[in-house]
Design a protein around this motif. Structure first.
Motif, PDB file in Angstrom:
ATOM      1  N   GLU A 246       0.841  -1.198   0.000  1.00 63.05           N
ATOM      2  CA  GLU A 246       0.000   0.000   0.000  1.00 63.05           C
ATOM      3  C   GLU A 246       0.876   1.249   0.000  1.00 63.05           C
ATOM      4  OE1 GLU A 246      -3.688   1.931  -0.091  1.00 63.05           O
ATOM      5  OE2 GLU A 246      -3.032  -0.101  -0.548  1.00 63.05           O
ATOM      6  N   ARG A 247       2.032   1.145   0.703  1.00 62.08           N
ATOM      7  CA  ARG A 247       2.902   2.313   0.802  1.00 62.08           C
ATOM      8  C   ARG A 247       3.574   2.642  -0.514  1.00 62.08           C
ATOM      9  NH1 ARG A 247       4.721   0.720   6.411  1.00 62.08           N
ATOM     10  NH2 ARG A 247       6.208  -0.679   5.468  1.00 62.08           N
TER      11      ARG A 247
ATOM     12  N   ARG B  52      -0.139   5.951  -6.341  1.00 65.98           N
ATOM     13  CA  ARG B  52      -1.507   6.423  -6.525  1.00 65.98           C
ATOM     14  C   ARG B  52      -1.565   7.454  -7.641  1.00 65.98           C
ATOM     15  NH1 ARG B  52      -1.169   5.199  -1.413  1.00 65.98           N
ATOM     16  NH2 ARG B  52      -2.904   4.149  -0.346  1.00 65.98           N
ATOM     17  N   ARG B  53      -0.515   8.272  -7.729  1.00 66.55           N
ATOM     18  CA  ARG B  53      -0.483   9.298  -8.755  1.00 66.55           C
ATOM     19  C   ARG B  53       0.743   9.075  -9.619  1.00 66.55           C
ATOM     20  NH1 ARG B  53       1.161  13.335  -6.868  1.00 66.55           N
ATOM     21  NH2 ARG B  53       0.690  14.540  -8.699  1.00 66.55           N
TER      22      ARG B  53
ATOM     23  N   ARG C 227       2.670   1.594  -3.640  1.00 65.54           N
ATOM     24  CA  ARG C 227       1.833   1.656  -4.831  1.00 65.54           C
ATOM     25  C   ARG C 227       1.698   3.121  -5.251  1.00 65.54           C
ATOM     26  NH1 ARG C 227      -3.620   1.758  -5.857  1.00 65.54           N
ATOM     27  NH2 ARG C 227      -4.203   1.645  -3.674  1.00 65.54           N
TER      28      ARG C 227
ATOM     29  N   ALA D 106      -4.130  15.943  -5.133  1.00 62.51           N
ATOM     30  CA  ALA D 106      -4.385  14.529  -4.808  1.00 62.51           C
ATOM     31  C   ALA D 106      -3.170  13.859  -4.164  1.00 62.51           C
ATOM     32  CB  ALA D 106      -4.774  13.768  -6.078  1.00 62.51           C
TER      33      ALA D 106
ATOM     34  N   ARG E  78      -0.649  12.379  -1.657  1.00 62.48           N
ATOM     35  CA  ARG E  78      -0.773  11.961  -0.257  1.00 62.48           C
ATOM     36  C   ARG E  78       0.122  12.763   0.681  1.00 62.48           C
ATOM     37  NH1 ARG E  78       0.593   5.976   0.431  1.00 62.48           N
ATOM     38  NH2 ARG E  78       1.971   6.418  -1.315  1.00 62.48           N
TER      39      ARG E  78
END
Lengths: 225, 225
Positions: free
Chosen positions: A14-15, A19-20, A17, B73, B75
């Motif tokens: 999760e860390r 996302r953007r 991956r 967006a 994090r």
């Protein structure tokens, strides 16, 4: 996004991956090795007394483990073992000068490694780790310079961080706004590269004049990093 | 330790007090400005979901505030306002090659800034901050390139971090073991400098051939950073 290599993929937690900026993310083990091999200073992020600290420090990588070290009295190092840290290695390759300010950016290669560092206590591993760390910035120095004494070893904290959980971000190439209405503005666009190279060796002022530098350092002086 | 300047001293909190390497610590405001002015990429340390992240990002500094930005967006940016972050800017100037491995080191300049970033919402300040950020890496680009539209502004998160709580570490000069028994080993010692410079401008492949780069970029190409 870079195609995955045949090698062992980096983990995809999760860390790590992306996302953007997914197109910039990479899970290629060989690319990670290349980014780590191209540098010798990382930024270690660690929580000390509840506050984030980001400390520049030298590192060595043997392909599966990243070693970093410091004085046994260092706050950031003492806080590291047993807690999750983030180590980031970044190479800035140039400015991406687009037609619009919004599309400006940086060409860069950056590796982020998450993990719980382990304090190396075994003397043999400690010497191997320090060798790796020394050779990372100056290949040949471990066999040339005086190696650490037992007292010096005891004063050095060496930490080992697995490279299993890592991610890469890489951006290369020209700006992306050549197919937008901005291309009609008549503005120059392109890349201004940033180059890093080794300079000429500077002998210590107290060095005997007859003392020539060893070949491994002579070869490195003037070379492009 | 560097002598304090006549300017406003940096704050001296528990976080920024140099417990170690005191001789390298500096609380000089002009030196902080110089270290920040010499770069444009920082490492932002922020806690996201309980884990430290260290993210390379571009910045701009106006002498009292450091600006950094990203997608709304992102994090690391979303997590930043309201929590204490650590921003570190590091320039690596060379390898310090001593007679002993233990005394090896790096010549470097590094600034660490602690604080709680503020999300900039005022449009005028946002434009001023983005201008500062753009001009940090490519002076002249703000007046040359197309400025952000309202839509682009809305998609950009800009954060402002006060420079009030900062510390510097700087190491310069040759290795320190010339007056130890190691000096008798007959080993070469000195510094291998690391130089950074701008390369030649690379026009975007889709650029009209007749489009010449503007003078502020031509001047910068080839210059030492």
């Amino acid at each position: 996004m870079t195609a995955p290599s045949p090698g062992r993929p980096l983990s995809h937690t999760e860390r790590t991956r992306h996302r953007r900026l997914r197109e910039q993310g990479s899970l290629d083990r060989a690319e990670l090795d290349a980014v780590l091999a191209a540098g010798f200073v990382c930024h270690l992020g660690v929580t000390v007394d509840g506050t984030v600290m980001v400390v520049p420090t030298v590192y060595g990588s043997d392909g599966s483990t990243l070693y970093f070290h410091g004085s046994v009295a260092s706050r950031s190092l003492v806080a590291s073992p047993g807690t999750t840290v983030c180590v980031t290695v970044t190479h800035v390759d140039g400015l991406v000068l687009a037609r619009s300010v919004f599309e400006h950016g940086i060409n860069y290669r950056s590796a982020m490694i998450y993990g719980v560092p382990r304090l190396v206590t075994d003397e043999e591993e400690k010497l191997a780790g320090l060798r790796c760390l020394t050779e990372q910035s100056a290949p040949g120095q471990w066999d040339y310079a005086r190696r650490p004494s037992r007292k010096e070893l005891a004063a050095t904290a060496l930490l080992a961080l697995s490279l299993d959980e890592a991610s890469l971000k890489i951006r290369t190439g020209p700006p992306d706004d050549g197919d937008t209405p901005d291309a009609e503005l008549g503005l120059w666009a392109g890349v201004l590269p940033l180059n890093t190279s080794w300079g000429a060796l500077e002998p210590a002022p107290d060095l005997a004049a007859a003392l020539a530098p060893p070949p491994h350092l002579v070869r490195r002086a003037g070379a492009v990093v």
